[in-house]
Design an enzyme around this catalytic site. Sequence first.
Site, PDB file in Angstrom:
ATOM      1  N   ARG A  70       0.810  -1.205   0.000  1.00 54.62           N
ATOM      2  CA  ARG A  70       0.000   0.000   0.000  1.00 54.62           C
ATOM      3  C   ARG A  70       0.858   1.277   0.000  1.00 54.62           C
ATOM      4  NH1 ARG A  70      -5.308   1.973   0.755  1.00 54.62           N
ATOM      5  NH2 ARG A  70      -4.652   4.091   0.419  1.00 54.62           N
ATOM      6  N   ARG A  96     -10.381   5.217  -2.417  1.00 57.76           N
ATOM      7  CA  ARG A  96      -9.243   4.719  -1.631  1.00 57.76           C
ATOM      8  C   ARG A  96      -8.861   5.765  -0.596  1.00 57.76           C
ATOM      9  NH1 ARG A  96      -8.425  -0.657  -2.564  1.00 57.76           N
ATOM     10  NH2 ARG A  96      -8.670  -1.059  -4.769  1.00 57.76           N
ATOM     11  N   ILE A  97      -8.420   5.289   0.552  1.00 59.29           N
ATOM     12  CA  ILE A  97      -7.862   6.184   1.564  1.00 59.29           C
ATOM     13  C   ILE A  97      -6.515   6.677   1.043  1.00 59.29           C
ATOM     14  CG2 ILE A  97      -7.079   6.351   3.965  1.00 59.29           C
ATOM     15  CD1 ILE A  97     -10.005   5.560   3.718  1.00 59.29           C
ATOM     16  N   ASN A 112     -11.670  16.558  -0.384  1.00 57.77           N
ATOM     17  CA  ASN A 112     -12.490  15.385  -0.697  1.00 57.77           C
ATOM     18  C   ASN A 112     -13.957  15.770  -0.574  1.00 57.77           C
ATOM     19  OD1 ASN A 112     -13.079  12.500  -1.031  1.00 57.77           O
ATOM     20  ND2 ASN A 112     -13.662  12.543   1.119  1.00 57.77           N
ATOM     21  N   HIS A 114     -17.696  14.166   0.375  1.00 59.70           N
ATOM     22  CA  HIS A 114     -18.267  13.005   1.067  1.00 59.70           C
ATOM     23  C   HIS A 114     -19.786  13.149   1.107  1.00 59.70           C
ATOM     24  CE1 HIS A 114     -18.508   9.626   3.772  1.00 59.70           C
ATOM     25  NE2 HIS A 114     -19.319  10.328   4.534  1.00 59.70           N
ATOM     26  N   ASP A 146      -7.100  14.750   5.722  1.00 53.70           N
ATOM     27  CA  ASP A 146      -6.009  14.509   6.670  1.00 53.70           C
ATOM     28  C   ASP A 146      -5.787  13.004   6.782  1.00 53.70           C
ATOM     29  OD1 ASP A 146      -7.960  13.479   8.300  1.00 53.70           O
ATOM     30  OD2 ASP A 146      -7.810  15.036   9.846  1.00 53.70           O
ATOM     31  N   GLY A 148      -6.955  10.763   8.730  1.00 46.89           N
ATOM     32  CA  GLY A 148      -8.075   9.908   9.132  1.00 46.89           C
ATOM     33  C   GLY A 148      -9.001   9.612   7.971  1.00 46.89           C
ATOM     34  N   ASP A 150     -12.164  10.554   6.402  1.00 44.71           N
ATOM     35  CA  ASP A 150     -13.177  11.619   6.342  1.00 44.71           C
ATOM     36  C   ASP A 150     -13.191  12.474   7.610  1.00 44.71           C
ATOM     37  OD1 ASP A 150     -14.001  10.694   3.800  1.00 44.71           O
ATOM     38  OD2 ASP A 150     -15.341   9.225   4.721  1.00 44.71           O
TER      39      ASP A 150
HETATM   40  C1  GRF Z   1     -20.037  10.510  -4.796  1.00 42.35           C
HETATM   41  O1  GRF Z   1     -21.275  10.646  -4.136  1.00 42.35           O
HETATM   42  C2  GRF Z   1     -18.908  10.525  -3.819  1.00 42.35           C
HETATM   43  O2  GRF Z   1     -19.036  11.438  -2.787  1.00 42.35           O
HETATM   44  C3  GRF Z   1     -18.986   9.109  -3.311  1.00 42.35           C
HETATM   45  O3  GRF Z   1     -19.217   8.337  -4.459  1.00 42.35           O
HETATM   46  C4  GRF Z   1     -19.886   9.124  -5.420  1.00 42.35           C
HETATM   47  C5  GRF Z   1     -19.059   9.138  -6.677  1.00 42.35           C
HETATM   48  O4  GRF Z   1     -19.815   9.539  -7.766  1.00 42.35           O
HETATM   49  N1  GRF Z   1     -17.836   8.750  -2.544  1.00 42.35           N
HETATM   50  P1  GRF Z   1     -19.162   9.873  -9.196  1.00 42.35           P
HETATM   51  O5  GRF Z   1     -18.161   8.805  -9.530  1.00 42.35           O
HETATM   52  O6  GRF Z   1     -18.542  11.242  -9.116  1.00 42.35           O
HETATM   53  O7  GRF Z   1     -20.326   9.840 -10.131  1.00 42.35           O
END
Ligand code: GRF
Length: 211
Positions: A70, A96-97, A112, A114, A146, A148, A150
């Site tokens: 990784r 991926r993280i 990012n 979320h 960061d 963690g 999210d």
């Molecule tokens: C988004 O809602 C993102 O936040 C989540 O997966 C979705 C990805 O959608 N982690 P896309 O590939 O941009 O259509």
Amino acid sequence: MSDHRTCRIVVLASGAGSNLAALMEAAANPKWGAQIVGVGSDVPGCGAIQLAQQASVPTFALSLQDFPDRAQWDVALANEVAKYEPDLVVSAGFMRILGDEFLVQWQGKTINTHPALLPSFPGAHGVRDALAYGVKVTGVTVHLVDRGVDTGPIIAQRVVAVRESDTQSELHERIKVVERQLLIDVVGSMARDGWHADGRNVFLNSPVSVE
Ligand code: GRF
């Protein structure tokens, strides 16, 4: 970032790429203030990579399975991103993280999106988990990345109401509509007018609306 050039963005994505498509559309207007100089993925041939190729945006894909571990994947990803000399790295549906070896180079410049209101429902199943918990509102969070999962400082959030009849995919689709607009608003604001962070508090010089 210098005032004299457009903010350079690398977008990281793993899936269909609807967020990427929205960012590319925004970037078509020079007034938005940012240009997408590269798109990277951990999934060769995914929808996001195809969209970028169709738009003649340079792409790269690094499969985790092609690396001995990784950490080496993280180093390779960081180095690949560096080739594009981005001012901002946007993880938009990148599943991926981003590990220490990536963040040593890119923390502070990586954001990012979320699909939940952090700090509630972090991780890969934010929509499912919010629905299962029975919340009445959920939404979208754009945050600095960061070490963690999210957990980084929040830049902006918008709310989406949950309907009694919602399935996970129906709720996610409504979240994604809000998510695309928030991402465009936040990236544009960061690119055009700048921002700073004080601990967990992030200040956009031109704040975006919460609705
Ligand atoms: C988004 O809602 C993102 O936040 C989540 O997966 C979705 C990805 O959608 N982690 P896309 O590939 O941009 O259509």
